[in-house]
Design an enzyme around this catalytic site. Structure first.
Site, PDB file in Angstrom:
ATOM      1  N   ARG A   1       0.836  -1.216   0.000  1.00 48.57           N
ATOM      2  CA  ARG A   1       0.000   0.000   0.000  1.00 48.57           C
ATOM      3  C   ARG A   1       0.862   1.253   0.000  1.00 48.57           C
ATOM      4  O   ARG A   1       0.511   2.267  -0.600  1.00 48.57           O
ATOM      5  CB  ARG A   1      -0.877   0.038   1.260  1.00 48.57           C
ATOM      6  CG  ARG A   1      -2.041  -0.905   1.236  1.00 48.57           C
ATOM      7  CD  ARG A   1      -2.880  -0.727   2.502  1.00 48.57           C
ATOM      8  NE  ARG A   1      -3.928  -1.718   2.534  1.00 48.57           N
ATOM      9  CZ  ARG A   1      -5.068  -1.617   1.869  1.00 48.57           C
ATOM     10  NH1 ARG A   1      -5.324  -0.563   1.134  1.00 48.57           N
ATOM     11  NH2 ARG A   1      -5.965  -2.576   1.929  1.00 48.57           N
TER      12      ARG A   1
ATOM     13  N   GLU B   1      -4.960   9.116  10.612  1.00 53.43           N
ATOM     14  CA  GLU B   1      -4.408   7.773  10.372  1.00 53.43           C
ATOM     15  C   GLU B   1      -5.398   6.668  10.717  1.00 53.43           C
ATOM     16  O   GLU B   1      -5.306   5.574  10.183  1.00 53.43           O
ATOM     17  CB  GLU B   1      -3.080   7.627  11.125  1.00 53.43           C
ATOM     18  CG  GLU B   1      -2.038   8.570  10.518  1.00 53.43           C
ATOM     19  CD  GLU B   1      -0.632   8.423  11.080  1.00 53.43           C
ATOM     20  OE1 GLU B   1      -0.357   7.422  11.743  1.00 53.43           O
ATOM     21  OE2 GLU B   1       0.165   9.349  10.836  1.00 53.43           O
TER      22      GLU B   1
ATOM     23  N   ARG C   1     -10.133   2.706  -1.018  1.00 49.30           N
ATOM     24  CA  ARG C   1      -8.885   2.159  -0.469  1.00 49.30           C
ATOM     25  C   ARG C   1      -8.528   2.900   0.808  1.00 49.30           C
ATOM     26  O   ARG C   1      -8.775   4.102   0.925  1.00 49.30           O
ATOM     27  CB  ARG C   1      -7.729   2.399  -1.445  1.00 49.30           C
ATOM     28  CG  ARG C   1      -7.534   1.337  -2.456  1.00 49.30           C
ATOM     29  CD  ARG C   1      -6.431   1.740  -3.404  1.00 49.30           C
ATOM     30  NE  ARG C   1      -5.088   1.471  -2.893  1.00 49.30           N
ATOM     31  CZ  ARG C   1      -4.559   0.277  -2.793  1.00 49.30           C
ATOM     32  NH1 ARG C   1      -5.264  -0.783  -3.123  1.00 49.30           N
ATOM     33  NH2 ARG C   1      -3.330   0.117  -2.355  1.00 49.30           N
TER      34      ARG C   1
ATOM     35  N   HIS D   1     -17.913  10.781   3.724  1.00 51.91           N
ATOM     36  CA  HIS D   1     -18.347   9.459   4.196  1.00 51.91           C
ATOM     37  C   HIS D   1     -19.866   9.464   4.354  1.00 51.91           C
ATOM     38  O   HIS D   1     -20.424  10.415   4.919  1.00 51.91           O
ATOM     39  CB  HIS D   1     -17.669   9.134   5.530  1.00 51.91           C
ATOM     40  CG  HIS D   1     -18.014   7.762   6.027  1.00 51.91           C
ATOM     41  ND1 HIS D   1     -17.453   6.620   5.496  1.00 51.91           N
ATOM     42  CD2 HIS D   1     -18.895   7.351   6.978  1.00 51.91           C
ATOM     43  CE1 HIS D   1     -17.966   5.564   6.103  1.00 51.91           C
ATOM     44  NE2 HIS D   1     -18.838   5.970   7.004  1.00 51.91           N
TER      45      HIS D   1
ATOM     46  N   VAL E   1      -9.079   5.037  10.406  1.00 50.50           N
ATOM     47  CA  VAL E   1     -10.099   5.111   9.344  1.00 50.50           C
ATOM     48  C   VAL E   1     -11.356   5.859   9.815  1.00 50.50           C
ATOM     49  O   VAL E   1     -11.886   5.586  10.891  1.00 50.50           O
ATOM     50  CB  VAL E   1     -10.484   3.680   8.875  1.00 50.50           C
ATOM     51  CG1 VAL E   1     -11.648   3.723   7.888  1.00 50.50           C
ATOM     52  CG2 VAL E   1      -9.289   3.012   8.235  1.00 50.50           C
TER      53      VAL E   1
HETATM   54  C1  GAR Z   1     -20.423   8.026  -1.769  1.00 46.20           C
HETATM   55  O1  GAR Z   1     -21.634   7.740  -1.135  1.00 46.20           O
HETATM   56  C2  GAR Z   1     -19.322   8.218  -0.744  1.00 46.20           C
HETATM   57  O2  GAR Z   1     -19.747   8.858   0.431  1.00 46.20           O
HETATM   58  C3  GAR Z   1     -18.952   6.786  -0.457  1.00 46.20           C
HETATM   59  O3  GAR Z   1     -18.943   6.171  -1.728  1.00 46.20           O
HETATM   60  C4  GAR Z   1     -19.917   6.824  -2.558  1.00 46.20           C
HETATM   61  C5  GAR Z   1     -19.230   7.232  -3.844  1.00 46.20           C
HETATM   62  O4  GAR Z   1     -20.137   7.757  -4.768  1.00 46.20           O
HETATM   63  N1  GAR Z   1     -17.686   6.693   0.194  1.00 46.20           N
HETATM   64  C6  GAR Z   1     -17.414   5.779   1.121  1.00 46.20           C
HETATM   65  O5  GAR Z   1     -18.206   4.926   1.473  1.00 46.20           O
HETATM   66  C7  GAR Z   1     -16.015   5.889   1.721  1.00 46.20           C
HETATM   67  N2  GAR Z   1     -15.935   5.100   2.907  1.00 46.20           N
HETATM   68  P1  GAR Z   1     -19.597   8.490  -6.078  1.00 46.20           P
HETATM   69  O6  GAR Z   1     -18.519   7.596  -6.706  1.00 46.20           O
HETATM   70  O7  GAR Z   1     -20.801   8.592  -6.961  1.00 46.20           O
HETATM   71  O8  GAR Z   1     -19.043   9.831  -5.691  1.00 46.20           O
END
Ligand code: GAR
Length: 211
Positions: A69, A146, A95, A113, A148
């Site tokens: 990573r 750092e 990721r 999020h 999550v």
């Molecule tokens: C969104 O709902 C974002 O909050 C989530 O993925 C989706 C992406 O949508 N992110 C996570 O869950 C991160 N942990 P998009 O590709 O249409 O912007």
């Protein structure tokens, strides 16, 4: 309050609707920024296509090409640095980022999020909220630390859970709020109005709003 134009590097794994919300906000003059590069870790992501359609360089980096990573993130840091990125936006980036990225951009990595943190960290936050039975969930824009989904919170928006919600309908309603919140948070950054104090983000009031 005057704002500078900030150079964003957007990391996205999926359909890229949050990237699109940023591009729309920039085009409409609601966000003083430019997207300098879009990087995706998945070849099936739609985010790079959206970037190219807007004339923005897009790179897909396969994690399989990197033994660790950290080495992956070192390449990401190089690509971001080459185009002068100031703020890194995780816009549906699935990721886990390493200290290699976070130390290269201290307090300059921002994530969106789909829950009201600290509830429902990690993947499938909308499903977690439905399964838990909460009546209100939402979305959070925060600085990345750092640990999550744990950094200092910039903005949050609440979304009620309806009796007939499925993961898909709830996710769509949360996304509408995400699309409003992410450009707004970055505009606050561009205006120099965000200060991290301990684990809190203090937002300086808009000077115009005081008069
Ligand atoms: C969104 O709902 C974002 O909050 C989530 O993925 C989706 C992406 O949508 N992110 C996570 O869950 C991160 N942990 P998009 O590709 O249409 O912007």
């Amino acid at each position: 309050m005057p704002s500078r134009t900030i150079a964003l590097g957007v990391l996205a794994s999926g359909r890229g609707s949050n990237l699109q919300a940023l591009l729309d906000a920039i085009a409409e003059g609601r966000l003083a920024a430019k997207v300098a590069i879009v990087i995706s870790d998945r070849s099936d992501a739609q985010a790079p296509e959206r970037a190219r359609a807007a004339g923005i360089p897009a790179v897909t980096l396969s994690p399989r090409a990197f033994p660790t990573r950290e080495e992956y993130d070192a390449q990401v840091v190089k690509l971001l640095g080459d185009v002068g990125v100031e703020v890194v936006v995780l816009a549906g980036y699935l990721r886990i980022v390493t200290t290699v990225l976070l130390r290269a951009f201290p307090d300059r990595v921002i994530n969106i999020h789909p829950s009201l943190l600290p509830a429902f960290r990690g993947l499938h936050a909308q499903r977690q909220a439905l399964e838990y039975g909460v009546k209100i969930t939402g979305c959070t824009v925060h600085f990345v630390s750092e640990e999550v989904d744990s950094g200092a919170i910039i903005l949050q928006a609440a979304v009620p859970i309806l009796g007939d919600d499925t993961e898909a309908t709830l996710s769509e309603r949360i996304l509408e709020e995400e699309h409003r919140l992410l450009p707004q948070a970055l505009q606050l950054y561009a205006e120099g109005r965000l200060t991290i104090q301990g684990r809190r983000v203090v937002i300086t009031p808009n000077a115009h709003a005081l008069h």
